[in-house]
Design an enzyme around this catalytic site. Structure first.
Site, PDB file in Angstrom:
ATOM      1  N   ASP A   1     -24.075  48.453  -5.568  1.00 36.74           N
ATOM      2  CA  ASP A   1     -25.112  49.120  -6.355  1.00 36.74           C
ATOM      3  C   ASP A   1     -24.747  50.545  -6.729  1.00 36.74           C
ATOM      4  O   ASP A   1     -24.959  50.977  -7.866  1.00 36.74           O
ATOM      5  CB  ASP A   1     -26.433  49.123  -5.592  1.00 36.74           C
ATOM      6  CG  ASP A   1     -27.112  47.761  -5.617  1.00 36.74           C
ATOM      7  OD1 ASP A   1     -26.439  46.778  -5.977  1.00 36.74           O
ATOM      8  OD2 ASP A   1     -28.298  47.687  -5.275  1.00 36.74           O
TER       9      ASP A   1
ATOM     10  N   TRP B   1     -25.065  43.084 -10.410  1.00 38.56           N
ATOM     11  CA  TRP B   1     -25.583  44.368  -9.923  1.00 38.56           C
ATOM     12  C   TRP B   1     -26.888  44.077  -9.193  1.00 38.56           C
ATOM     13  O   TRP B   1     -27.901  43.776  -9.802  1.00 38.56           O
ATOM     14  CB  TRP B   1     -25.807  45.305 -11.109  1.00 38.56           C
ATOM     15  CG  TRP B   1     -26.334  46.675 -10.782  1.00 38.56           C
ATOM     16  CD1 TRP B   1     -26.781  47.147  -9.578  1.00 38.56           C
ATOM     17  CD2 TRP B   1     -26.461  47.774 -11.700  1.00 38.56           C
ATOM     18  NE1 TRP B   1     -27.184  48.459  -9.682  1.00 38.56           N
ATOM     19  CE2 TRP B   1     -27.003  48.862 -10.981  1.00 38.56           C
ATOM     20  CE3 TRP B   1     -26.183  47.931 -13.062  1.00 38.56           C
ATOM     21  CZ2 TRP B   1     -27.265  50.096 -11.576  1.00 38.56           C
ATOM     22  CZ3 TRP B   1     -26.445  49.148 -13.645  1.00 38.56           C
ATOM     23  CH2 TRP B   1     -26.967  50.228 -12.923  1.00 38.56           C
ATOM     24  N   GLU B   2     -26.856  44.165  -7.861  1.00 36.07           N
ATOM     25  CA  GLU B   2     -28.030  43.834  -7.043  1.00 36.07           C
ATOM     26  C   GLU B   2     -28.559  45.070  -6.317  1.00 36.07           C
ATOM     27  O   GLU B   2     -28.191  45.294  -5.172  1.00 36.07           O
ATOM     28  CB  GLU B   2     -27.695  42.754  -6.031  1.00 36.07           C
ATOM     29  CG  GLU B   2     -27.207  41.457  -6.632  1.00 36.07           C
ATOM     30  CD  GLU B   2     -26.875  40.415  -5.555  1.00 36.07           C
ATOM     31  OE1 GLU B   2     -27.269  40.588  -4.379  1.00 36.07           O
ATOM     32  OE2 GLU B   2     -26.221  39.434  -5.893  1.00 36.07           O
ATOM     33  N   PHE B   3     -29.444  45.782  -6.875  1.00 33.69           N
ATOM     34  CA  PHE B   3     -30.151  45.659  -8.149  1.00 33.69           C
ATOM     35  C   PHE B   3     -30.379  47.077  -8.649  1.00 33.69           C
ATOM     36  O   PHE B   3     -30.464  48.001  -7.822  1.00 33.69           O
ATOM     37  CB  PHE B   3     -31.515  44.965  -7.966  1.00 33.69           C
ATOM     38  CG  PHE B   3     -31.430  43.574  -7.411  1.00 33.69           C
ATOM     39  CD1 PHE B   3     -31.107  42.519  -8.242  1.00 33.69           C
ATOM     40  CD2 PHE B   3     -31.656  43.339  -6.068  1.00 33.69           C
ATOM     41  CE1 PHE B   3     -31.042  41.226  -7.738  1.00 33.69           C
ATOM     42  CE2 PHE B   3     -31.576  42.053  -5.562  1.00 33.69           C
ATOM     43  CZ  PHE B   3     -31.268  40.993  -6.389  1.00 33.69           C
TER      44      PHE B   3
END
Length: 374
Positions: A106, A142-144
């Site tokens: 991230d 992409w978390e998050f």
């Protein structure tokens, strides 16, 4: 007309054309799976049953936090070569995509998406790597994004990624790279302390489809009660696959650009009282497996070795099993069939599994393929 204006029109015309062509060619169902590199010892790329997939994702390559380019390690180099060769073996029509990021990336994504130069460095690197290994697409995991600014930067990144991919395809005559993103199960983080929403309309323009991660609704972060972590329905809340898929469409994502995520693993709890064993039963902690997680093959083994009681819960459309104080919630062929039928009726683009290598003899993947049809 000034030269700069003419070039701009040509550029955006090319972007629109390649985006339109990609969307037009994506009418075939998406039947995808992520292949995690850490499964290579027991599930190498050459072992993947390609008859059960249309797209396979290599998971993952990380971003270099100093250069904002992809960090293709020596191990990745070897595995990507093997992966691409295996997916394309014998003229297979299956598409190979590279997934970038994962759960611990991230901060790198937030930094690279914040400025035009860093976005450009990342985008150029991803396209170059995809071409180097003969891949057909790229996936952003992409978390998050954590707030409105990061969501806005995420939207800019995707639009510029799309434009660069279209420009590269127009310049080289190659098919445009597919662009996808793994996303939260719903477009709005309504459970977050600072609720924020994805830029769904920009995503609809920039991406070929999204992979909605419709799992991990419950888990080790709440050990007080059992829960179906990938329930199709939740009679008591909006924390469900059906809500997530419908809300993505309502937010502006075309149904054909939404893929439903299904897990090939269960989440476990230790029951407080073995006589209370339904969904939501009191629990005293996580159960079997590392951090309360069992891959599907191990769930099948647990059920067999412990003569566990298996329940197909109609209210949630999910399976669970229990033996003594051990409880596990998961998807099995019954729930996968029901989920796929629901997804088809909703008109979405397809489904994906996390993760290849976790199945029990291709049981879940084969069930999903047959349930969707051709």
């Amino acid at each position: 007309m000034a030269g700069r204006e003419r070039n701009a029109i040509l550029f955006f015309s090319a972007t629109f054309f390649f985006t339109f062509m990609a969307a037009s060619s994506s009418s075939a169902p998406i039947k995808a799976g992520y292949w995690p590199t850490w499964t290579v010892s027991y599930s190498p790329p050459s072992s993947i049953d390609l008859s059960l997939f249309t797209h396979v994702f290599y998971a993952f390559v990380q971003v270099d936090s100093a250069t904002f380019q992809l960090n293709v390690t020596a191990a990745d180099d070897r595995l990507l070569k093997d992966f691409s060769a295996a997916i394309h073996a014998h003229g297979s029509p299956v598409k190979a995509l590279l997934s970038i990021g994962g759960g611990d990336s991230d901060s790198a994504f937030a930094a690279l998406a914040a400025g035009p130069d860093t976005r450009s460095a990342f985008i150029e690197s991803t396209i170059a790597v995809a071409r180097r290994y003969g891949l057909e697409g790229l996936d952003l995991d992409w978390e998050f994004p954590k707030d409105d600014k990061e969501m806005a930067d995420f939207g800019k990144l995707l639009l510029e990624w799309n434009a660069a991919a279209a420009s590269e395809a127009a310049a080289t005559g190659r098919p445009r790279l597919l662009l996808t993103a793994a996303v939260y199960f719903a477009p709005r983080f309504f459970l977050s302390r600072t609720p924020q929403s994805y830029p769904a309309k920009q995503m609809a323009v920039a991406l070929d489809w999204i992979n909605a991660m419709c799992y991990d609704f419950h888990g080790s972060w709440d050990t007080t009660a059992t829960g179906e972590h990938a329930a199709l329905y939740d009679p008591r809340s909006n924390i469900s696959t059906s809500y997530g898929l419908k809300s993505w469409i309502a937010a502006g994502m075309p149904a054909a650009k939404v893929a439903m995520g299904m897990p090939m693993y269960g989440r476990t709890w230790r029951l407080s009282d073995p006589s209370q064993h339904g969904v939501g039963a009191p629990a005293a902690g996580v159960g079997l497996g590392e951090k309360g997680v069992l891959i599907y093959a191990k769930v099948v083994e647990f059920n067999r070795n412990n003569s566990a009681t298996v329940v197909h819960d109609e209210a949630t459309v999910a399976a669970y099993s229990y033996a003594g104080t051990s409880w596990v919630g998961y998807d099995d062929p019954w729930s996968v069939t029901r989920k796929v039928e629901y997804a088809r009726q909703l008109g979405i683009g397809g489904y994906f599994f996390w993760a290849i290598g976790y199945d029990d003899g291709w049981n879940l993947t084969g069930t999903a393929w047959r349930a969707w049809g051709y």
